[in-house]
Design a protein around this motif. Sequence first.
Motif, PDB file in Angstrom:
ATOM      1  N   PRO A  51      49.843  42.289  42.930  1.00  0.00           N
ATOM      2  CA  PRO A  51      49.179  41.133  43.539  1.00  0.00           C
ATOM      3  C   PRO A  51      48.240  40.403  42.587  1.00  0.00           C
ATOM      4  O   PRO A  51      47.811  39.285  42.896  1.00  0.00           O
ATOM      5  CB  PRO A  51      48.413  41.752  44.714  1.00  0.00           C
ATOM      6  CG  PRO A  51      48.189  43.177  44.319  1.00  0.00           C
ATOM      7  CD  PRO A  51      49.413  43.568  43.540  1.00  0.00           C
ATOM      8  N   VAL A  52      47.930  41.006  41.447  1.00  0.00           N
ATOM      9  CA  VAL A  52      47.124  40.311  40.440  1.00  0.00           C
ATOM     10  C   VAL A  52      47.900  39.126  39.872  1.00  0.00           C
ATOM     11  O   VAL A  52      47.321  38.109  39.481  1.00  0.00           O
ATOM     12  CB  VAL A  52      46.711  41.280  39.311  1.00  0.00           C
ATOM     13  CG1 VAL A  52      46.005  40.531  38.175  1.00  0.00           C
ATOM     14  CG2 VAL A  52      45.818  42.384  39.853  1.00  0.00           C
ATOM     15  N   PHE A  53      49.234  39.240  39.871  1.00  0.00           N
ATOM     16  CA  PHE A  53      50.091  38.221  39.259  1.00  0.00           C
ATOM     17  C   PHE A  53      50.943  37.442  40.258  1.00  0.00           C
ATOM     18  O   PHE A  53      51.300  36.292  40.000  1.00  0.00           O
ATOM     19  CB  PHE A  53      51.025  38.865  38.234  1.00  0.00           C
ATOM     20  CG  PHE A  53      50.332  39.621  37.145  1.00  0.00           C
ATOM     21  CD1 PHE A  53      49.301  39.053  36.430  1.00  0.00           C
ATOM     22  CD2 PHE A  53      50.717  40.921  36.837  1.00  0.00           C
ATOM     23  CE1 PHE A  53      48.660  39.754  35.417  1.00  0.00           C
ATOM     24  CE2 PHE A  53      50.085  41.624  35.825  1.00  0.00           C
ATOM     25  CZ  PHE A  53      49.054  41.041  35.114  1.00  0.00           C
ATOM     26  N   TRP A  54      51.305  38.054  41.388  1.00  0.00           N
ATOM     27  CA  TRP A  54      52.366  37.492  42.225  1.00  0.00           C
ATOM     28  C   TRP A  54      51.887  37.134  43.629  1.00  0.00           C
ATOM     29  O   TRP A  54      51.185  37.912  44.282  1.00  0.00           O
ATOM     30  CB  TRP A  54      53.533  38.479  42.330  1.00  0.00           C
ATOM     31  CG  TRP A  54      54.171  38.792  41.020  1.00  0.00           C
ATOM     32  CD1 TRP A  54      54.002  39.930  40.270  1.00  0.00           C
ATOM     33  CD2 TRP A  54      55.064  37.965  40.275  1.00  0.00           C
ATOM     34  NE1 TRP A  54      54.741  39.853  39.121  1.00  0.00           N
ATOM     35  CE2 TRP A  54      55.406  38.662  39.088  1.00  0.00           C
ATOM     36  CE3 TRP A  54      55.625  36.702  40.499  1.00  0.00           C
ATOM     37  CZ2 TRP A  54      56.275  38.134  38.131  1.00  0.00           C
ATOM     38  CZ3 TRP A  54      56.490  36.168  39.543  1.00  0.00           C
ATOM     39  CH2 TRP A  54      56.802  36.883  38.382  1.00  0.00           C
ATOM     40  N   ASN A  55      52.311  35.965  44.095  1.00  0.00           N
ATOM     41  CA  ASN A  55      52.136  35.501  45.470  1.00  0.00           C
ATOM     42  C   ASN A  55      53.494  35.518  46.173  1.00  0.00           C
ATOM     43  O   ASN A  55      54.547  35.543  45.527  1.00  0.00           O
ATOM     44  CB  ASN A  55      51.620  34.052  45.506  1.00  0.00           C
ATOM     45  CG  ASN A  55      50.406  33.834  44.642  1.00  0.00           C
ATOM     46  OD1 ASN A  55      49.375  34.446  44.858  1.00  0.00           O
ATOM     47  ND2 ASN A  55      50.530  32.942  43.653  1.00  0.00           N
ATOM     48  N   TYR A  56      53.476  35.427  47.503  1.00  0.00           N
ATOM     49  CA  TYR A  56      54.696  35.357  48.304  1.00  0.00           C
ATOM     50  C   TYR A  56      54.763  34.026  49.054  1.00  0.00           C
ATOM     51  O   TYR A  56      53.746  33.499  49.498  1.00  0.00           O
ATOM     52  CB  TYR A  56      54.731  36.480  49.348  1.00  0.00           C
ATOM     53  CG  TYR A  56      54.757  37.874  48.780  1.00  0.00           C
ATOM     54  CD1 TYR A  56      55.956  38.530  48.543  1.00  0.00           C
ATOM     55  CD2 TYR A  56      53.562  38.533  48.485  1.00  0.00           C
ATOM     56  CE1 TYR A  56      55.973  39.816  48.025  1.00  0.00           C
ATOM     57  CE2 TYR A  56      53.570  39.817  47.966  1.00  0.00           C
ATOM     58  CZ  TYR A  56      54.776  40.462  47.737  1.00  0.00           C
ATOM     59  OH  TYR A  56      54.777  41.735  47.216  1.00  0.00           O
ATOM     60  N   GLU A  57      55.976  33.524  49.212  1.00  0.00           N
ATOM     61  CA  GLU A  57      56.208  32.438  50.162  1.00  0.00           C
ATOM     62  C   GLU A  57      56.585  33.063  51.503  1.00  0.00           C
ATOM     63  O   GLU A  57      57.090  34.191  51.560  1.00  0.00           O
ATOM     64  CB  GLU A  57      57.311  31.501  49.672  1.00  0.00           C
ATOM     65  CG  GLU A  57      56.905  30.702  48.440  1.00  0.00           C
ATOM     66  CD  GLU A  57      57.883  29.597  48.119  1.00  0.00           C
ATOM     67  OE1 GLU A  57      57.552  28.424  48.373  1.00  0.00           O
ATOM     68  OE2 GLU A  57      58.982  29.912  47.615  1.00  0.00           O
ATOM     69  N   HIS A  58      56.335  32.304  52.581  1.00  0.00           N
ATOM     70  CA  HIS A  58      56.569  32.840  53.918  1.00  0.00           C
ATOM     71  C   HIS A  58      57.330  31.838  54.779  1.00  0.00           C
ATOM     72  O   HIS A  58      57.062  30.641  54.736  1.00  0.00           O
ATOM     73  CB  HIS A  58      55.236  33.185  54.588  1.00  0.00           C
ATOM     74  CG  HIS A  58      54.452  34.243  53.869  1.00  0.00           C
ATOM     75  ND1 HIS A  58      54.721  35.588  53.984  1.00  0.00           N
ATOM     76  CD2 HIS A  58      53.413  34.142  52.986  1.00  0.00           C
ATOM     77  CE1 HIS A  58      53.883  36.265  53.232  1.00  0.00           C
ATOM     78  NE2 HIS A  58      53.079  35.415  52.611  1.00  0.00           N
ATOM     79  N   GLY A  59      58.292  32.364  55.536  1.00  0.00           N
ATOM     80  CA  GLY A  59      59.005  31.555  56.513  1.00  0.00           C
ATOM     81  C   GLY A  59      60.063  30.656  55.908  1.00  0.00           C
ATOM     82  O   GLY A  59      60.574  30.885  54.814  1.00  0.00           O
TER      83      GLY A  59
END
Length: 288
Positions: A51-59
């Motif tokens: 999570p220091v580097f990566w985000n998530y898209e949702h939906g």
Amino acid sequence: MKKFLSIISLSLTILGCKTGSKTSDADIATKYQGYELIWNEEFETAGKPNPVFWNYEHGFTRNEELQWYQKDNANIMKGFLTIEGRRERVKNNNYEAGSNNWKKHREFAEYTSSSINTRGKKEFQYGILEVRAKIDTAKGNWPAIWTLGITKPWPSNGEIDIMEYYMVNKEPHILANVAWKGSEEYVKWDSEKIPFQHFLDKYPEWPEKFHIWKMDWTKDYIRLYLDDELLNEIELSKTNNPDGFNPFHQPHYILLNLALGSNGGDPSETAFPQEYIVDYVRVYQKKK
């Protein structure tokens, strides 16, 4: 100027996997003469992407695709990131009966997948981006390695598609593109669409192997490669938006995703789960 060179290397680096002798940190860091490794993600720690580097898209997100993006489908195991496409029903929390908005008129999604990005966490301007990955080429899949500029809305922020795989005129293609704001059209594309058969003719086992996608990005050009074969070269003197802003003269962030449907084709007869597997992501810049 665009070039399309028939230079393809079937080296162990491309064909192998994380077994046997491991590439040393020193070899990774000094791979490109005159460049230094500024960031790399080797996906060695099991669990979720860091999570220091990566985000998530949702939906539901774009292109009227079929999948519902969720965190659950991105996992690290045995030194690889696996983004899994699944045929499963998920309730659409944004559902509105009678809505004409494609993100709202479906009560359920029938497929799920993941899309991760480094926005606000790891962004870079110029250098070499290298990603080693294995894609599933079944109908319906639309895997991608791409970047977006950090300022302005799309397409004025600039998009670089290091890798896309999807259907063009009902035939599978590998694509290497950039996009920016057009003066006469809303979005201007510089795109190379190479029939997938081109790669199968060279190497019939191509879908079963890992491959290296690379972007070489300077203030003057972007060059996009697959296994050392130059697929597209874009002159950045020609990529200004109508307001004069050049979206490829600003930092970009990295996205990795597996879309389903839309340009990927109809996945209804495809066996699931589908897997998009990433070995590593590495960014090099010229030594100062």
